[in-house]
Write a protein that holds these residues in place. Sequence first.
Motif, short mmCIF file in Angstrom:
data_model
loop_
_atom_site.label_atom_id
_atom_site.label_comp_id
_atom_site.label_asym_id
_atom_site.label_seq_id
_atom_site.Cartn_x
_atom_site.Cartn_y
_atom_site.Cartn_z
N PHE A 94 0.85 -1.18 0.00
CA PHE A 94 0.00 0.00 0.00
C PHE A 94 0.89 1.24 0.00
O PHE A 94 1.90 1.29 0.72
CB PHE A 94 -0.89 0.03 1.24
CG PHE A 94 -1.78 -1.18 1.38
CD1 PHE A 94 -2.95 -1.30 0.67
CD2 PHE A 94 -1.42 -2.22 2.25
CE1 PHE A 94 -3.77 -2.41 0.80
CE2 PHE A 94 -2.22 -3.33 2.39
CZ PHE A 94 -3.41 -3.43 1.67
N THR A 95 0.52 2.21 -0.78
CA THR A 95 1.34 3.43 -0.83
C THR A 95 0.47 4.66 -1.01
O THR A 95 -0.61 4.60 -1.62
CB THR A 95 2.37 3.36 -1.98
OG1 THR A 95 3.19 4.54 -1.96
CG2 THR A 95 1.67 3.26 -3.33
N SER A 96 0.94 5.76 -0.47
CA SER A 96 0.29 7.05 -0.64
C SER A 96 1.39 8.12 -0.69
O SER A 96 2.28 8.15 0.17
CB SER A 96 -0.66 7.35 0.52
OG SER A 96 -1.20 8.66 0.41
N SER A 97 1.34 8.97 -1.69
CA SER A 97 2.29 10.07 -1.78
C SER A 97 1.56 11.30 -2.30
O SER A 97 0.67 11.19 -3.15
CB SER A 97 3.47 9.72 -2.69
OG SER A 97 3.04 9.44 -4.00
N ASN A 98 1.95 12.44 -1.80
CA ASN A 98 1.27 13.68 -2.18
C ASN A 98 2.10 14.84 -1.67
O ASN A 98 3.12 14.65 -0.99
CB ASN A 98 -0.15 13.71 -1.61
CG ASN A 98 -1.10 14.51 -2.48
OD1 ASN A 98 -0.69 15.44 -3.17
ND2 ASN A 98 -2.38 14.15 -2.44
#
Length: 248
Positions: free
Chosen positions: A185-189
């Motif tokens: 799972f990944t999240s980047s912003n």
Amino acid sequence: MSYRFRQSSMAAVLAVIGGAWAAEAVAAQDFLFGRPSITLGARIGYAIPRADSEIFDFTRDELTIEKEDFNAVAIGADLGIRLTDRVDLALGIGYANSEIDSESREFIGSDDLPILQTTDFRRVPFTVGVKAYLTERGRRISDLAWIPSKFAPFVGGGAGFVWYEFEQEGEFVDYETLDIFYDYFTSSNGSALAYAMAGFDYSIGLRWILTAEARYSWASANMGESFVGFDKIDLNGLRAAFGFSVRL
């Protein structure tokens, strides 16, 4: 007599020139020729994120991770451009990453082994601000010569942009079927940020400066598709750092 007079005169001239050169050489050890207009610095320190949003609460509840596990070594570089005798324009970049190995708090595998995963939390801030010195950081002794002060406290603040990446990889439990599955799972912003800081410069010689500072940043950003339904990730946090700068 005339020859001896010329010898004496030449010796006197040489003595004056030699004395002036020696005085200049000694003086050059005590001041800079001209007030420096730029400082370049590198920092290392410790970042303590507040870690107070749903994704952090969920991670701590489900995995063997505590809030302090997100603390990390932080590095940074900065450029100071003198605006006035006491104020600099401050440009900076930083990096911090915590990599945490964990296991499920409530479940174990069918083989009686822990259910393992790794969580990574990275932050890269870019900042622009002002750095205001509370005392004189040096003094002129002529039109060309400048002597730095030994100790110069400062405060400052500004704004910028922070990029983050939150990743989890390993084994997880499907709470409906209790099946164990492997996933990533990944999240980047990115997000705007604001910060405030305080610290001091300590001069080591004419050009080198030891700097210590504490900085608090405020920011939050949306989570990515892997974490649909979570509120914004909390990117607030404290960073304490020290390092060296050089006057140019």
